[in-house]
Design a protein around this motif. Structure first.
Motif, PDB file in Angstrom:
ATOM      1  N   GLU A 144      33.749  45.291  49.755  1.00 49.36           N
ATOM      2  CA  GLU A 144      32.907  44.349  49.117  1.00 49.36           C
ATOM      3  C   GLU A 144      32.374  44.629  47.604  1.00 49.36           C
ATOM      4  OE1 GLU A 144      30.251  44.820  53.630  1.00 49.36           O
ATOM      5  OE2 GLU A 144      30.237  46.458  51.532  1.00 49.36           O
ATOM      6  N   GLN A 145      32.473  45.429  46.779  1.00 52.72           N
ATOM      7  CA  GLN A 145      32.848  45.599  45.412  1.00 52.72           C
ATOM      8  C   GLN A 145      33.689  44.726  44.911  1.00 52.72           C
ATOM      9  OE1 GLN A 145      32.097  49.160  44.061  1.00 52.72           O
ATOM     10  NE2 GLN A 145      29.738  49.967  45.471  1.00 52.72           N
ATOM     11  N   GLN A 146      35.058  44.887  45.210  1.00 48.96           N
ATOM     12  CA  GLN A 146      36.061  44.045  44.617  1.00 48.96           C
ATOM     13  C   GLN A 146      35.916  42.777  45.459  1.00 48.96           C
ATOM     14  OE1 GLN A 146      37.843  45.184  42.709  1.00 48.96           O
ATOM     15  NE2 GLN A 146      39.943  44.280  42.837  1.00 48.96           N
ATOM     16  N   MET A 147      35.416  42.341  46.172  1.00 50.21           N
ATOM     17  CA  MET A 147      35.303  40.839  46.230  1.00 50.21           C
ATOM     18  C   MET A 147      34.016  40.716  45.402  1.00 50.21           C
ATOM     19  SD  MET A 147      34.949  40.551  50.694  1.00 50.21           S
ATOM     20  CE  MET A 147      36.125  41.119  51.860  1.00 50.21           C
ATOM     21  N   LEU A 148      32.819  41.223  45.644  1.00 52.25           N
ATOM     22  CA  LEU A 148      32.057  40.718  43.970  1.00 52.25           C
ATOM     23  C   LEU A 148      32.048  40.875  43.257  1.00 52.25           C
ATOM     24  CD1 LEU A 148      29.175  40.691  43.469  1.00 52.25           C
ATOM     25  CD2 LEU A 148      28.419  43.080  43.998  1.00 52.25           C
ATOM     26  N   ALA A 166      44.060  45.971  41.515  1.00 52.17           N
ATOM     27  CA  ALA A 166      43.015  44.955  42.141  1.00 52.17           C
ATOM     28  C   ALA A 166      43.007  44.664  43.396  1.00 52.17           C
ATOM     29  CB  ALA A 166      44.851  43.371  42.859  1.00 52.17           C
ATOM     30  N   THR A 167      44.066  46.337  44.273  1.00 57.05           N
ATOM     31  CA  THR A 167      43.553  46.657  45.235  1.00 57.05           C
ATOM     32  C   THR A 167      43.545  48.627  44.708  1.00 57.05           C
ATOM     33  OG1 THR A 167      46.102  46.593  45.961  1.00 57.05           O
ATOM     34  CG2 THR A 167      44.210  44.576  46.527  1.00 57.05           C
ATOM     35  N   GLU A 168      42.968  48.910  44.542  1.00 54.94           N
ATOM     36  CA  GLU A 168      42.742  50.467  44.103  1.00 54.94           C
ATOM     37  C   GLU A 168      42.327  51.468  45.211  1.00 54.94           C
ATOM     38  OE1 GLU A 168      43.539  53.492  40.187  1.00 54.94           O
ATOM     39  OE2 GLU A 168      42.411  52.304  40.083  1.00 54.94           O
ATOM     40  N   GLY A 169      42.444  52.039  45.682  1.00 51.91           N
ATOM     41  CA  GLY A 169      41.684  52.885  46.469  1.00 51.91           C
ATOM     42  C   GLY A 169      41.186  52.186  47.995  1.00 51.91           C
ATOM     43  N   LEU A 170      41.610  50.977  48.469  1.00 49.96           N
ATOM     44  CA  LEU A 170      40.941  50.220  49.475  1.00 49.96           C
ATOM     45  C   LEU A 170      41.880  50.104  50.339  1.00 49.96           C
ATOM     46  CD1 LEU A 170      40.407  46.810  47.333  1.00 49.96           C
ATOM     47  CD2 LEU A 170      39.145  48.639  48.215  1.00 49.96           C
ATOM     48  N   SER A 191      45.780  30.156  37.760  1.00 50.04           N
ATOM     49  CA  SER A 191      46.113  31.315  36.636  1.00 50.04           C
ATOM     50  C   SER A 191      46.344  32.648  37.188  1.00 50.04           C
ATOM     51  CB  SER A 191      47.024  30.880  35.450  1.00 50.04           C
ATOM     52  OG  SER A 191      46.990  29.085  34.910  1.00 50.04           O
ATOM     53  N   GLN A 192      46.807  33.541  37.266  1.00 46.87           N
ATOM     54  CA  GLN A 192      46.495  34.651  37.355  1.00 46.87           C
ATOM     55  C   GLN A 192      47.077  36.079  36.763  1.00 46.87           C
ATOM     56  OE1 GLN A 192      45.559  35.966  41.294  1.00 46.87           O
ATOM     57  NE2 GLN A 192      45.768  33.630  42.137  1.00 46.87           N
ATOM     58  N   ILE A 193      47.257  37.003  36.438  1.00 49.67           N
ATOM     59  CA  ILE A 193      47.812  38.257  35.966  1.00 49.67           C
ATOM     60  C   ILE A 193      47.514  39.157  36.316  1.00 49.67           C
ATOM     61  CG2 ILE A 193      47.754  39.947  33.705  1.00 49.67           C
ATOM     62  CD1 ILE A 193      47.590  38.008  31.803  1.00 49.67           C
ATOM     63  N   ILE A 194      48.269  40.433  37.476  1.00 49.29           N
ATOM     64  CA  ILE A 194      47.366  41.396  38.655  1.00 49.29           C
ATOM     65  C   ILE A 194      48.152  42.499  38.241  1.00 49.29           C
ATOM     66  CG2 ILE A 194      47.684  41.720  40.918  1.00 49.29           C
ATOM     67  CD1 ILE A 194      48.179  38.630  41.359  1.00 49.29           C
ATOM     68  N   ILE A 195      47.435  43.214  37.838  1.00 51.63           N
ATOM     69  CA  ILE A 195      47.796  44.847  37.238  1.00 51.63           C
ATOM     70  C   ILE A 195      47.964  45.266  38.913  1.00 51.63           C
ATOM     71  CG2 ILE A 195      47.413  47.230  36.477  1.00 51.63           C
ATOM     72  CD1 ILE A 195      46.876  45.695  34.007  1.00 51.63           C
ATOM     73  N   ASP A 196      48.780  46.025  40.183  1.00 55.18           N
ATOM     74  CA  ASP A 196      48.488  46.733  41.121  1.00 55.18           C
ATOM     75  C   ASP A 196      49.543  47.522  41.683  1.00 55.18           C
ATOM     76  OD1 ASP A 196      48.094  47.120  44.198  1.00 55.18           O
ATOM     77  OD2 ASP A 196      46.505  46.395  43.331  1.00 55.18           O
ATOM     78  N   LYS A 197      49.771  48.511  41.876  1.00 54.28           N
ATOM     79  CA  LYS A 197      50.479  49.391  42.571  1.00 54.28           C
ATOM     80  C   LYS A 197      52.051  48.545  43.609  1.00 54.28           C
ATOM     81  CE  LYS A 197      49.004  53.518  41.197  1.00 54.28           C
ATOM     82  NZ  LYS A 197      47.425  52.797  39.890  1.00 54.28           N
ATOM     83  N   ASN A 198      50.918  47.896  44.270  1.00 51.90           N
ATOM     84  CA  ASN A 198      51.495  47.231  46.119  1.00 51.90           C
ATOM     85  C   ASN A 198      52.246  46.024  45.170  1.00 51.90           C
ATOM     86  OD1 ASN A 198      49.772  49.027  48.033  1.00 51.90           O
ATOM     87  ND2 ASN A 198      48.837  47.140  46.866  1.00 51.90           N
TER      88      ASN A 198
END
Length: 239
Positions: A144-148, A166-170, A191-198
């Motif tokens: 919910e905090q990430q959505m916020l 973007a989704t770390e720890g979820l 437009s988006q720049i995304i950092i994530d491990k997935n």
């Protein structure tokens, strides 16, 4: 395609320790790109430079044709860059609605991403936030905090949304919700720049990828090329 952001030969340091050694990449209007790599390879440092949170030693950053690497952070945000920071960083003592309203602003210019983001639109996009609108930020789950955090960034009506981890720890089911939301934003033209491990999830909807290793871009290409290069994933992204 219209060029939105262009980073050329970016160098940056923390004190005497240099962290970036000539990073270059670009993103066009409506694209979603990724910055990939293991922890400590320069991804978050690059984001800090984009938003004026870390001084640029050398190189340039241009947004909509304007040099921004010497601007203060608040001026960069006003131009239309929205940040979802690592660790979410919601205001713990404000309600969900207060968190959203605190950052609200009208679009700087036409974003090419549909209608303006308002409280009503964010609640429609993330119904759970409407359900929790009177709860404090500290009372929300990680998802919910990430959505916020995403909703708060959207309330600035950005032309470019930047998500650091973007989704770390979820939990997997929450990650899937976040990916679906980002996919919808891409469909709308944001437009988006995304950092994530997935990496596998990113390949599904992003356009191009830049792999960083020790503060340098060591590989770049589209999703098809990355999917066909398992050695890149193993060498630079594997644990």
């Amino acid at each position: 395609m219209t060029n939105l952001l262009k980073v050329q030969d970016l160098q940056a340091a923390y004190g005497h320790a240099q962290a970036l050694f000539g990073v270059s990449f670009e993103i066009n209007q409506g694209e979603a790109i990724t910055l990939l790599g293991r922890n400590g390879m320069g991804r978050s440092t690059t984001i800090k430079c984009l938003f004026g949170l870390l001084p640029v030693m050398a190189g340039s950053i241009s947004f909509c044709g304007q040099q921004i690497n010497k601007l203060p952070s608040y001026s960069i945000a006003r131009l239309g860059l929205g940040l979802v920071p690592e660790g979410r960083q919601v205001f713990p003592n404000l309600t969900v609605e207060e968190n959203l309203v605190a950052t609200a602003r009208a679009p700087a210019r036409a974003s090419g991403a549909g209608s303006a983001w308002t409280l009503k639109r964010v609640y429609g996009f993330f119904p759970r936030l409407q359900e929790r609108r009177n709860n404090l930020g500290s009372q929300l789950s990680g998802g919910e905090q990430q959505m916020l955090a995403i909703g708060r960034a959207l309330m600035t009506n950005p032309q470019l949304l930047v998500l650091d981890e973007a989704t770390e720890g979820l939990a997997p089911i929450i990650r899937a919700e976040i990916w679906a939301a980002l996919k919808e934003l891409k469909h709308e033209g944001l437009s988006q720049i995304i950092i994530d491990k997935n990496v596998r999830a990113l390949l599904d909807f992003t356009d191009r990828h830049y792999v960083l290793e020790k503060g340098q871009v060591v590989w770049q290409g589209d999703s098809k090329a990355l999917q066909s290069a398992p050695h890149v994933i193993e060498q630079y992204l594997g644990v």
